[in-house]
Design a protein around this motif. Structure first.
Motif, PDB file in Angstrom:
ATOM      1  N   VAL A  69       0.809  -1.134  -0.069  1.00 52.58           N
ATOM      2  CA  VAL A  69       0.080  -0.109  -0.003  1.00 52.58           C
ATOM      3  C   VAL A  69       0.761   1.106   0.001  1.00 52.58           C
ATOM      4  N   LYS A  70       0.218   2.384  -0.306  1.00 52.78           N
ATOM      5  CA  LYS A  70       0.873   3.667  -0.213  1.00 52.78           C
ATOM      6  C   LYS A  70      -0.141   4.535   0.508  1.00 52.78           C
ATOM      7  N   LEU A  71       0.571   5.746   1.164  1.00 57.67           N
ATOM      8  CA  LEU A  71      -0.429   6.534   2.001  1.00 57.67           C
ATOM      9  C   LEU A  71      -1.221   7.298   0.797  1.00 57.67           C
ATOM     10  N   LYS A  72      -2.386   7.906   1.059  1.00 55.91           N
ATOM     11  CA  LYS A  72      -3.056   8.642   0.225  1.00 55.91           C
ATOM     12  C   LYS A  72      -2.499  10.063   0.565  1.00 55.91           C
ATOM     13  N   GLU A  73      -2.471  10.978  -0.691  1.00 56.67           N
ATOM     14  CA  GLU A  73      -1.673  12.144  -0.350  1.00 56.67           C
ATOM     15  C   GLU A  73      -2.449  12.988   0.650  1.00 56.67           C
ATOM     16  N   GLN A  74      -3.871  13.044   0.358  1.00 56.10           N
ATOM     17  CA  GLN A  74      -4.877  13.705   1.092  1.00 56.10           C
ATOM     18  C   GLN A  74      -5.195  12.789   2.429  1.00 56.10           C
ATOM     19  N   GLN A  75      -4.788  12.897   3.659  1.00 56.46           N
ATOM     20  CA  GLN A  75      -5.218  12.294   4.894  1.00 56.46           C
ATOM     21  C   GLN A  75      -6.174  13.354   5.658  1.00 56.46           C
ATOM     22  N   THR A  76      -7.319  12.540   6.305  1.00 55.38           N
ATOM     23  CA  THR A  76      -8.183  13.151   6.950  1.00 55.38           C
ATOM     24  C   THR A  76      -7.538  13.924   8.051  1.00 55.38           C
ATOM     25  N   ARG A  77      -7.905  15.468   8.287  1.00 58.55           N
ATOM     26  CA  ARG A  77      -7.300  15.939   9.483  1.00 58.55           C
ATOM     27  C   ARG A  77      -8.359  16.497  10.219  1.00 58.55           C
ATOM     28  N   ASP A  78      -8.178  17.027  11.392  1.00 60.56           N
ATOM     29  CA  ASP A  78      -9.226  17.862  12.273  1.00 60.56           C
ATOM     30  C   ASP A  78      -9.117  19.051  11.957  1.00 60.56           C
ATOM     31  N   GLU A  79      -9.673  20.087  12.698  1.00 59.29           N
ATOM     32  CA  GLU A  79      -9.922  21.501  12.497  1.00 59.29           C
ATOM     33  C   GLU A  79      -8.265  22.077  12.860  1.00 59.29           C
ATOM     34  N   ASP A  80      -7.733  21.441  13.675  1.00 55.93           N
ATOM     35  CA  ASP A  80      -6.311  22.064  13.919  1.00 55.93           C
ATOM     36  C   ASP A  80      -5.375  21.532  13.301  1.00 55.93           C
ATOM     37  N   GLY A  81      -5.707  20.784  12.156  1.00 56.41           N
ATOM     38  CA  GLY A  81      -4.468  20.131  10.970  1.00 56.41           C
ATOM     39  C   GLY A  81      -3.996  18.739  11.543  1.00 56.41           C
ATOM     40  N   ASN A  82      -4.265  18.204  12.470  1.00 58.39           N
ATOM     41  CA  ASN A  82      -3.956  16.886  13.084  1.00 58.39           C
ATOM     42  C   ASN A  82      -4.449  15.877  12.321  1.00 58.39           C
ATOM     43  N   LEU A  83      -3.615  14.692  12.052  1.00 62.75           N
ATOM     44  CA  LEU A  83      -4.414  13.548  11.729  1.00 62.75           C
ATOM     45  C   LEU A  83      -5.216  12.702  12.699  1.00 62.75           C
ATOM     46  N   VAL A  84      -6.362  12.294  12.004  1.00 66.90           N
ATOM     47  CA  VAL A  84      -7.309  11.875  12.875  1.00 66.90           C
ATOM     48  C   VAL A  84      -7.387  10.259  12.986  1.00 66.90           C
ATOM     49  N   ARG A  85      -6.300   9.551  12.290  1.00 67.79           N
ATOM     50  CA  ARG A  85      -6.403   8.102  12.341  1.00 67.79           C
ATOM     51  C   ARG A  85      -6.380   7.584  13.893  1.00 67.79           C
ATOM     52  N   GLY A  86      -7.218   6.545  14.139  1.00 68.41           N
ATOM     53  CA  GLY A  86      -7.316   6.260  15.506  1.00 68.41           C
ATOM     54  C   GLY A  86      -8.163   6.840  16.193  1.00 68.41           C
TER      55      GLY A  86
END
Length: 679
Positions: A446-463
Motif C-alpha cells: 500500500v501507499k499513503l493517500k496524499e490527502q489524509q483526513t485531518r481535524d480542524e487543527d490540522g492533526n491526523l485523525v487516524r485512530g
C-alpha cells in the motif's frame, strides 16, 4: 542456570504492622508445615523483611528492625526447618523499594520526582509505598542484609524473592549526579528513564553476582508485577520468572496470558501467581471462589507455567485452616495433572509482536496486544508473543498488531521471513516508519493517500473516535474475506490509516465514507452519519503472503469487541494458515492449548471452559463451572498416533486420522480436561 520449579507454591505475605502485638504467638512449626503438606503445597515463600520494614528472624546486623513484638525471634528459621523436614521448599522474601521503616529513618534514600516531591505515599496518607531508590547508599544496606541471610541460613536458602524492583524515573541527588556523570540530561524525561533502566539492570546483575558468590544453587527472582520486553536484557540475573497476576487484584484475566506467552520464549522456567483473596493482597479473611482458583491454576498449567497462590499469614502466626482447605482442593488436582505438564513446551504456529517493545514506558497490557490475544484465544489458535529480536522462522504467521513501527533493519528481517515462506498480518500503523509518516515496509502493498483526513487543527485523525468530530467510517466485506458476514457496510469506530493498494496488490475490502464527520456544523442522529456509498480508501489489502488492515482492529476489539473485526481477521488468517495446529467446534469461550512432552513422545491438549463475568462494578467473577458436551477437536499431527486418552483419568478416546489431522470427540468438558496424544 535453568531452574525447574515445583508446581504447587504459596506466596505467603507477612506485611505486619509494628502496632500489632504478639506477632507469631500462635505459630506452631509442625502445625504450619503439616497444614501445607495436607494442602499439597510443595514450596512456600516466607518473609525475612516486609514492606513495613520489619524483620522476622534474629538479625545480628539490624536488630533494631526486628518486629518490636515478635514473639518468636526465629520465626523464619522455624518455618524453613519445619518445611524442609517435609520436603517443602522455602524461598525467602526480601522487600526492596517499599520499606516504611527505612523511608522514615533515611528520607534521603527516598526517590524524588522531577518536581522534587517524594515518589509514593504522601506523608499523611496510610501506606508504605514511598519509593526507596537503590542508587543511594540503600543499595549497600540491601547487600549487607542479603549477605546476612545467606550466611545465617546457609544451605537452607532455597531461593531469594526480591519484591518491588521497578524502573522508576527518579531525580534524587544520587540519580542526578549519576545522570550527569553518564552524559544524560536530568531535565529530560527520556534521559531520566534511560538512566533508571540502566541503573536497575545494574542493580539486578550486581545482586545476583553477590548471591552466586555465596550460593550457587538458590533461585533468584526480582518482582515488579509484570514480565515483559524490559526483562529480556537482564534475564541472566534471574533463575526463573514469577508472573504476579491476580485477576481480581488489578491485573484482570487478560494479563497472565499476555505475559506468559512472552516470558516462556525467554528460556527460563515460569511460575504463575494468583491469590486466594477475593480481591487483592492484604484482603484478610476473604476467599476466592474455588472455580476461579481452579481456572487460574489450570490455565497456568496449560500455558507452561507452574502455580503459585498468594496468601497472607495472620499476625498471630496461625495458619488458616479454611484457606488451606481451599488451596488443597485445587492443588490436589494440580498434583494429579503434573505428569502431563512436566517439561512441556508450547506447540505454536503463530507469533504476535509485542507493542511493549515500541513504547517509551513499559506497558503491562497494551490494548492492541489484548485485542489480538482475545481473538486468537477465542478461535483456538496456538501462538506466542515475541519481540523483533526473536527467531521468526519458528512460526508460519507473524502478526503485527496496530502499533509496530518498522525501521530499515527490522524491515530487512521481515523481508527475509516472507521470502522464506512466512506470512504476515499487519494492522493500522504497523509497517509504517518510526515517525508514522511514511510506509516503512514496502511489502504491505500500500501507499499513503496524499490527502489524509485531518481535524480542524490540522492533526491526523487516524485512530481517533468520538472526539470533537466523529470520524467513523465503514468497511465493506467482500468475497472470502467477508465469509460469515453480510456483505454490507460495517462500522469501524476507530479511524484507519488512509491508504491505496499498489499495483499488483489485491484489494480485499474497501472503506466507505460516511456522508460527513459529526460536528456542530452538521450531524445526523445520535452518533455517526450513515454510509454515503462512496469508497474512501483501501481497508484490507493482500500482497502475496502479507495482509494489511488499515484500521486498528485489535485496539477496537479490546475496546468494544465488534464481532466483524474478529471475523475479518480470522478470515484473513485462514487464507494464510489454512491448516492450524488445532481446530475445535466448541464455543468461543473454550480456551485450547497444545503442549509437547518430547521425552514421552506425546502432545497434550488442554481444554478449559470457565467464564469470567462482570458481576460487580470492580472485578470479574468466576463462580460456576458450565459443562460443554461433544467437543470435536482436530490436531495437526505429523507422526502416527497410537492413542488418544483423557488424563489423568486414563479414559481412552476413539480417534480418526485424515489429511494430516488426528480428530476426536470429547464427550464432556467440565472445567478443565487434558487429552494425551501418544505417538
Amino acid at each position: 542456570m535453568t531452574t525447574q520449579l515445583r508446581f504447587r507454591q504459596v506466596h505467603l505475605d507477612f506485611h505486619t504492622s509494628p502496632d500489632i502485638p504478639a506477632i507469631g504467638a500462635d505459630f506452631h512449626a509442625e502445625e504450619f508445615a503439616a497444614s501445607l503438606e495436607q494442602a499439597r503445597v510443595d514450596s512456600i515463600t516466607c518473609f525475612a523483611r516486609c514492606h513495613h520494614g520489619m524483620l522476622y528472624y534474629d538479625s545480628q546486623v539490624n536488630p533494631e528492625r526486628i518486629h518490636p513484638d515478635l514473639s518468636n525471634k526465629n520465626l523464619l528459621k522455624e518455618q524453613i526447618e519445619a518445611c524442609h523436614k517435609r520436603n517443602i521448599r522455602v524461598p525467602i522474601y526480601i522487600t526492596v523499594q517499599w520499606d516504611h521503616f527505612t523511608a522514615e529513618q533515611y528520607p534521603e534514600w527516598v526517590g524524588l520526582d522531577e518536581k522534587g516531591h517524594t515518589i509514593g505515599t504522601p506523608v499523611y496518607e496510610a501506606g508504605f509505598y514511598r519509593h526507596l531508590c537503590v542508587n543511594t547508599p540503600y543499595r549497600e544496606f540491601l547487600k549487607q542484609h542479603t549477605i546476612e541471610i545467606l550466611e545465617m541460613f546457609g544451605d537452607e536458602v532455597d531461593g531469594l524473592f526480591y519484591d518491588i524492583v521497578k524502573t522508576v524515573d527518579c531525580s534524587c541527588k544520587y540519580c542526578r549526579d549519576g545522570m550527569e556523570k553518564a552524559g544524560y540530561d536530568p531535565t529530560q524525561a527520556a534521559d531520566r528513564l534511560s538512566f533508571a533502566t540502566e541503573m536497575m539492570d545494574d542493580f539486578k546483575r550486581e545482586m545476583s553476582a553477590l548471591i552466586r558468590e555465596r550460593n550457587k544453587n538458590c533461585t533468584i527472582f526480582y518482582n515488579k508485577g509484570h514480565i515483559g520486553i524490559a526483562d529480556k536484557a537482564t534475564a541472566g540475573a534471574f533463575s526463573h520468572f514469577e508472573l504476579e497476576s491476580l485477576p481480581s487484584g488489578g491485573w484482570g484475566y487478560m494479563h497472565f496470558p499476555l505475559a506468559v506467552r512472552y516470558a516462556r520464549t525467554l528460556g527460563l522456567d515460569n511460575l504463575g501467581m494468583t491469590g486466594k483473596f477475593h480481591t487483592s493482597w492484604g484482603d484478610f479473611h476473604s476467599f476466592k471462589n474455588q472455580a476461579a482458583l481452579e481456572f487460574e491454576c489450570f490455565n497456568m498449567l496449560s500455558l507452561n507455567a507452574k502455580c503459585s497462590i498468594g496468601d497472607q499469614l495472620d499476625p498471630n502466626g496461625r495458619i488458616s485452616a479454611p484457606v488451606y482447605e481451599l488451596i488443597g482442593a485445587v492443588y490436589s488436582q494440580v498434583e494429579r495433572k503434573e505428569p502431563w505438564c512436566e517439561y512441556a513446551t508450547a506447540v505454536t504456529d503463530i507469533a504476535v509482536l509485542t507493542p511493549e517493545e515500541f513504547s517509551v514506558k513499559e506497558l503491562r497490557m497494551p490494548p492492541a496486544a489484548m485485542g489480538v490475544t482475545r481473538m486468537l484465544q477465542e478461535s483456538g489458535h496456538q501462538f506466542d508473543i515475541i519481540d523483533s529480536g526473536s527467531d521468526f522462522s519458528r512460526y508460519k504467521v507473524l502478526i503485527m498488531p496496530d502499533n509496530i513501527p518498522v525501521s530499515a533493519q527490522f524491515g530487512s528481517k521481515l523481508d527475509d521471513y516472507v521470502i522464506g515462506g512466512g506470512a504476515v498480518i499487519a494492522s493500522f500503523e504497523s509497517g509504517l516508519n518510526v515517525q508514522g509518516s511514511e510506509i516503512g515496509w514496502s511489502k504491505l502493498g500500500v501507499k499513503l493517500k496524499e490527502q489524509q483526513t485531518r481535524d480542524e487543527d490540522g492533526n491526523l485523525v487516524r485512530g481517533k473516535r468520538y472526539a470533537k468530530n466523529d470520524y467513523v467510517d465503514y468497511i465493506l466485506p467482500q468475497g472470502d474475506v467477508g465469509a460469515g458476514l453480510p456483505q454490507t457496510e460495517h462500522a469501524m469506530y476507530l479511524k484507519g490509516v488512509e491508504v491505496e493498494a499498489l499495483q499488483g496488490s489485491e484489494l480485499l475490502s474497501p472503506v466507505i465514507q460516511s456522508y460527513f464527520n459529526r460536528s456542530y456544523k452538521h450531524f445526523c442522529s445520535h452518533r455517526q452519519s450513515p454510509s454515503s456509498g462512496e469508497v474512501e480508501y483501501a481497508g484490507i489489502v493482500k500482497n502475496g503472503n502479507v495482509i494489511y488492515f488499515a484500521h486498528p482492529i485489535f485496539n477496537q476489539y479490546q475496546q468494544n469487541a465488534p464481532r466483524w473485526c474478529k471475523q475479518l481477521f480470522l478470515n484473513t488468517l485462514n487464507m494464510l494458515l489454512p491448516e492450524p495446529v488445532l481446530k475445535h467446534n466448541g464455543p468461543s469461550t473454550i480456551l485450547a492449548t497444545v503442549n509437547e512432552q518430547s521425552a514421552q513422545d506425546r502432545w497434550v491438549v488442554h481444554l478449559l471452559h470457565y467464564i469470567p463475568e462482570r458481576r460487580s462494578a470492580d472485578i470479574d467473577i468466576i463462580e460456576d463451572v458450565i459443562p460443554v458436551y461433544d467437543v470435536r477437536v482436530s490436531v495437526r499431527t505429523a507422526d502416527k498416533v497410537k492413542a488418544v486418552t483423557c488424563v489423568p483419568e486414563q479414559q481412552p478416546l476413539s480417534f480418526t486420522f485424515a489429511d494430516g489431522y488426528t480428530e476426536f470427540v470429547l464427550p464432556k468438558l467440565n472445567g478443565h480436561q487434558m487429552i494425551s496424544i501418544q505417538y
